[in-house]
Design a protein around this motif. Structure first.
Motif, mmCIF file in Angstrom:
data_model
loop_
_atom_site.group_PDB
_atom_site.id
_atom_site.type_symbol
_atom_site.label_atom_id
_atom_site.label_comp_id
_atom_site.label_asym_id
_atom_site.label_seq_id
_atom_site.Cartn_x
_atom_site.Cartn_y
_atom_site.Cartn_z
ATOM 1 N N UNK A 68 0.749 -1.058 0.065
ATOM 2 C CA UNK A 68 0.080 -0.019 -0.035
ATOM 3 C C UNK A 68 0.912 1.308 0.080
ATOM 4 N N UNK A 69 0.873 2.196 -0.947
ATOM 5 C CA UNK A 69 1.525 3.126 -1.167
ATOM 6 C C UNK A 69 0.883 4.427 -0.560
ATOM 7 N N UNK A 70 1.682 5.443 -0.355
ATOM 8 C CA UNK A 70 1.365 6.763 0.028
ATOM 9 C C UNK A 70 1.650 7.595 -1.061
ATOM 10 N N UNK A 71 1.162 8.988 -1.047
ATOM 11 C CA UNK A 71 1.344 9.924 -2.207
ATOM 12 C C UNK A 71 2.854 9.941 -2.511
ATOM 13 N N UNK A 72 3.416 9.839 -1.421
ATOM 14 C CA UNK A 72 5.030 10.314 -1.806
ATOM 15 C C UNK A 72 5.512 9.272 -2.889
ATOM 16 N N UNK A 191 1.539 17.217 -6.202
ATOM 17 C CA UNK A 191 2.344 16.781 -7.081
ATOM 18 C C UNK A 191 3.679 17.702 -7.007
ATOM 19 N N UNK A 192 3.472 18.956 -6.771
ATOM 20 C CA UNK A 192 4.723 20.005 -6.755
ATOM 21 C C UNK A 192 5.460 19.641 -5.482
ATOM 22 N N UNK A 193 4.750 19.462 -4.282
ATOM 23 C CA UNK A 193 5.611 19.238 -3.112
ATOM 24 C C UNK A 193 6.138 17.816 -3.011
ATOM 25 N N UNK A 194 5.584 16.889 -3.721
ATOM 26 C CA UNK A 194 6.244 15.515 -3.752
ATOM 27 C C UNK A 194 7.560 15.842 -4.598
ATOM 28 N N UNK A 195 7.541 16.510 -5.517
ATOM 29 C CA UNK A 195 8.726 16.705 -6.570
ATOM 30 C C UNK A 195 9.683 17.399 -5.562
ATOM 31 N N UNK A 196 9.294 18.635 -4.846
ATOM 32 C CA UNK A 196 10.343 19.383 -3.991
ATOM 33 C C UNK A 196 10.976 18.409 -2.874
ATOM 34 N N UNK A 197 10.081 17.234 -2.367
ATOM 35 C CA UNK A 197 10.886 16.450 -1.435
ATOM 36 C C UNK A 197 11.767 15.637 -2.135
ATOM 37 N N UNK A 203 13.659 12.003 3.060
ATOM 38 C CA UNK A 203 13.200 10.592 3.144
ATOM 39 C C UNK A 203 11.561 10.699 3.056
ATOM 40 N N UNK A 204 11.088 11.849 3.512
ATOM 41 C CA UNK A 204 9.599 11.901 3.616
ATOM 42 C C UNK A 204 9.300 13.392 3.834
ATOM 43 N N UNK A 205 8.163 13.795 3.694
ATOM 44 C CA UNK A 205 7.571 15.289 3.669
ATOM 45 C C UNK A 205 8.160 15.795 5.014
ATOM 46 N N UNK A 206 8.581 17.136 5.108
ATOM 47 C CA UNK A 206 8.858 17.850 6.319
ATOM 48 C C UNK A 206 7.871 17.748 7.223
ATOM 49 N N UNK A 207 8.097 17.475 8.534
ATOM 50 C CA UNK A 207 6.926 17.535 9.557
ATOM 51 C C UNK A 207 6.621 18.983 10.047
ATOM 52 N N UNK A 208 7.686 19.672 9.981
ATOM 53 C CA UNK A 208 7.718 21.170 10.664
ATOM 54 C C UNK A 208 8.633 22.103 9.967
ATOM 55 N N UNK A 209 8.265 23.256 10.319
ATOM 56 C CA UNK A 209 9.245 24.504 9.368
ATOM 57 C C UNK A 209 10.766 24.175 9.891
ATOM 58 N N UNK A 210 11.050 23.682 11.045
ATOM 59 C CA UNK A 210 12.468 23.317 11.582
ATOM 60 C C UNK A 210 13.032 22.580 10.494
ATOM 61 N N UNK A 211 12.302 21.302 10.172
ATOM 62 C CA UNK A 211 12.655 20.152 9.405
ATOM 63 C C UNK A 211 13.056 20.696 7.888
ATOM 64 N N UNK A 230 8.394 26.911 2.506
ATOM 65 C CA UNK A 230 7.368 26.695 3.511
ATOM 66 C C UNK A 230 5.807 26.834 2.862
ATOM 67 N N UNK A 231 5.725 27.696 2.288
ATOM 68 C CA UNK A 231 4.281 27.863 1.506
ATOM 69 C C UNK A 231 3.989 26.874 0.839
ATOM 70 N N UNK A 232 4.880 26.270 0.015
ATOM 71 C CA UNK A 232 4.534 25.225 -0.765
ATOM 72 C C UNK A 232 4.219 23.707 0.126
ATOM 73 N N UNK A 233 5.022 23.647 1.098
ATOM 74 C CA UNK A 233 4.899 22.576 2.165
ATOM 75 C C UNK A 233 3.841 22.824 2.957
ATOM 76 N N UNK A 234 2.999 23.737 2.892
ATOM 77 C CA UNK A 234 1.924 24.006 3.819
ATOM 78 C C UNK A 234 2.216 24.363 5.207
ATOM 79 N N UNK A 235 3.690 24.808 5.229
ATOM 80 C CA UNK A 235 4.257 24.939 6.890
ATOM 81 C C UNK A 235 4.215 26.214 7.266
#
Length: 593
Positions: A68-72, A191-197, A203-211, A230-235
């Motif tokens: 089972x995959x995630x969007x990443x 799709x944009x923030x998966x590409x940015x990741x 290894x995964x999408x950042x969980x916080x602005x510090x990450x 940060x705006x792109x990642x909704x942080x």
């Protein structure tokens, strides 16, 4: 009129169900009725074709599982040329590279007629060879950095673009493939923030602005760029700036991210099926044409001819036409694996009209029905092939079509009335060139197949499947856009979509993704009563203000100020006439602000 069949497809299904149970010497009435709507049904049917009621429950059988995959996981980052074989699995879904995966499952007591011998799974690149070689040579030139591969469904655009990406990777570039969300409700900026990741080597999408700040520091990005991302990642979004300034800041940060990555290693990006991605992602992809990456960045995108955008002059268009006869004959021979003679090969080549996907489906049709005449077009061919499936297989295929291009075993088990046979059914559908399986899950061999299969599902079954999908997605905590989409199409549950639609619209607005916001708010308004003195529920009135206000704002931001003004004037007039004075004031203040 209300008793007529809604379409020829529905009529055909009933005719076939009669044929399954009627005595060959004399016609007789059907012997089973649906317990819910008392419609006549075939004894072999798993669901009622009118209301979608489940008619049987098969015993569960163990079988191979699926990851089972995630969007990443929809982003494939090709670090080394040798890894390209892994990425090819994800770019061979269009055109000649489509083969038929071999079936290798432990069979339960399934009906013998479920299975046919699988076709070859390894098909080399066919068609458009001269075009491929010419374009490949041009990609090393500094003046060709952005290329759009355009063509109708199944013509080979994704395969050709994927082959180009593979060649660029083999020359030492880092290649990144970005695919759209597999369902019908794309995540705003997903799709944009998966590409940015991938570009940030996370290894995964950042969980916080510090990450994100740490990732930016590790990859050499300045703080201003990271805050734009940060705006792109909704942080977090920047304060004290206008919407236009914020959009420009985010685009500059995105361009800097790509350019910076290309300085570390020349880069090739492929955005597959760009027309199926959200509007904000498409804007960012197009903005890369203005990035200062020079020849260190090659940008590839595929889309259908109907997709219209303000393409910069840097984007060259490569439009695919029909494939030539010799290439098609070679492809048909490869697919049929010796089971079609010269005359039959000639038939499928003629029927395909130069379209590789059409050829693939024609080969599969002729192997199963050697004496039958080909349906007129590709859509008809797919619909007829699906309609001739045994009911248990068709039920699994319909469930997959409702769920999306990529599904997991658990979801199919829950949605399909043939849940105990899902593994065997998937294998059978793979052997018949409908689905393919892999470590990431179960896919349709091409998104167009899913579109045709979905369109042919009877209304009752389709609504029931959407309802079951919504319940399942709620249980696993899926995105609200996905849940709202399924609730909207599940007629009995549509009203439950209201709060999710409003929330999804406001979330899309916060991410400057006006296209998704407009759709969500328009749907929400269809579920709300028009302003009337009889409507006293304060929650409904508040929902109306939020929906109208959101729609006006999204329309205005999209550039259609005249339409936004008309929407607002009409809403204010309706509120005044209904005596909704507080709501009228709230709407006017919001729109003025």
């Amino acid at each position: 009129p209300e008793d007529r069949f809604p379409s020829a497809v529905e009529f055909l299904k009933v005719i076939r169900s009669w044929a399954e149970v009627a005595d060959p010497e004399e016609s007789g009435p059907l012997t089973l009725q649906c317990p819910r709507c008392v419609s006549h049904v075939s004894p072999s049917a798993r669901r009622c074709p009118q209301c979608g009621e489940s008619l049987v429950s098969a015993a569960p059988i163990s079988g191979p599982g699926f990851y089972k995959v995630s969007s990443k996981d929809i982003v494939q980052d090709v670090i080394e040329p040798s890894a390209w074989t892994r990425a090819q699995e994800h770019v061979s879904g269009d055109g000649p590279a489509l083969g038929f995966p071999p079936v290798s499952v432990e069979l339960g007591p399934a009906p013998d007629d479920w299975f046919v011998s699988p076709m070859s799974s390894q098909a080399p690149f066919f068609g458009h060879r001269e075009l491929l070689e010419k374009t490949e040579a041009e990609l090393i030139l500094p003046d060709l950095r952005c290329l759009r591969v355009v063509g109708p469904p199944g013509q080979g655009k994704r395969r050709l673009a994927g082959t180009l990406l593979g060649r660029l990777v083999s020359e030492g570039r880092r290649g990144i493939l970005v695919q759209p969300d597999p369902g019908d409700a794309p995540e705003p900026l997903g799709a944009a923030h998966r590409a940015a990741t991938a570009l940030l080597d996370l290894p995964c999408e950042p969980m916080s602005l510090e990450d994100l700040l740490q990732a930016g520091k590790d990859t050499g990005l300045d703080e201003a760029t990271v805050y734009g991302l940060a705006d792109l990642f909704s942080l977090g979004k920047p304060g004290g700036v206008t919407i236009d300034e914020r959009r420009q800041r985010r685009a500059r940060a995105w361009q800097t991210l790509v350019t910076n990555a290309s300085r570390q290693r020349p880069l090739a990006l492929l955005f597959e099926d760009l027309d199926r991605m959200d509007g904000a992602t498409r804007e960012l992809v197009i903005s890369l044409a203005a990035a200062q990456g020079g020849p260190a960045v090659v940008l590839l995108a595929t889309h259908q001819p109907e997709h219209v955008a303000l393409w910069p002059s840097a984007f060259r268009e490569l439009r695919l036409g029909a494939m030539e006869g010799p290439d098609l004959e070679e492809f048909a021979l490869e697919l049929s694996d010796g089971r079609l003679g010269d005359a039959e090969i000639s038939r499928v080549v003629t029927a395909s009209k130069g379209n590789p996907l059409h050829l693939q489906q024609a080969v599969a049709f002729l192997i199963s029905h050697p004496e039958a005449e080909f349906p007129r077009g590709l859509a008809d061919l797919i619909a007829v092939r699906a309609g001739r499936l045994p009911p248990a297989l068709l039920g699994v295929l319909q469930a997959a079509a409702v769920l999306g291009d990529l599904v997991d075993e658990e979801s199919l088990q829950l949605l399909s009335a043939s849940s105990g046979w899902v593994n065997e059914a998937v294998a059978a559908l793979a052997s018949r060139a409908f689905l393919s399986t892999g470590s990431e899950g179960v896919r349709f061999v091409h998104p167009y197949l899913r579109q045709v299969v979905y369109a042919a599902i009877p209304a009752g079954i389709r609504a029931a499947l959407h309802g079951e999908a919504a319940r399942h997605l709620r249980q696993i905590g899926a995105r609200r856009e996905q849940i709202a989409h399924h609730l909207w199409h599940a007629e009995d549950l549509r009203e439950e979509a209201l709060p999710l639609l409003i929330g999804a619209g406001e979330w899309a607005l916060s991410l400057l993704e006006e296209e998704s916001a407009v759709l969500a708010f328009r749907r929400a308004l269809k579920l709300l009563p028009r302003p009337s003195p009889a409507t006293s529920d304060p929650d409904l009135r508040a929902a109306w203000v939020r929906s109208v206000g959101g729609l006006v704002e999204a329309t205005d931001r999209s550039g259609d100020q005249r339409e936004a003004r008309l929407l607002l004037a009409s809403a204010l007039e309706e509120a005044s006439a209904a005596g909704w004075h507080a709501e009228r004031t709230a709407l006017a203040e919001r729109s003025h602000g």
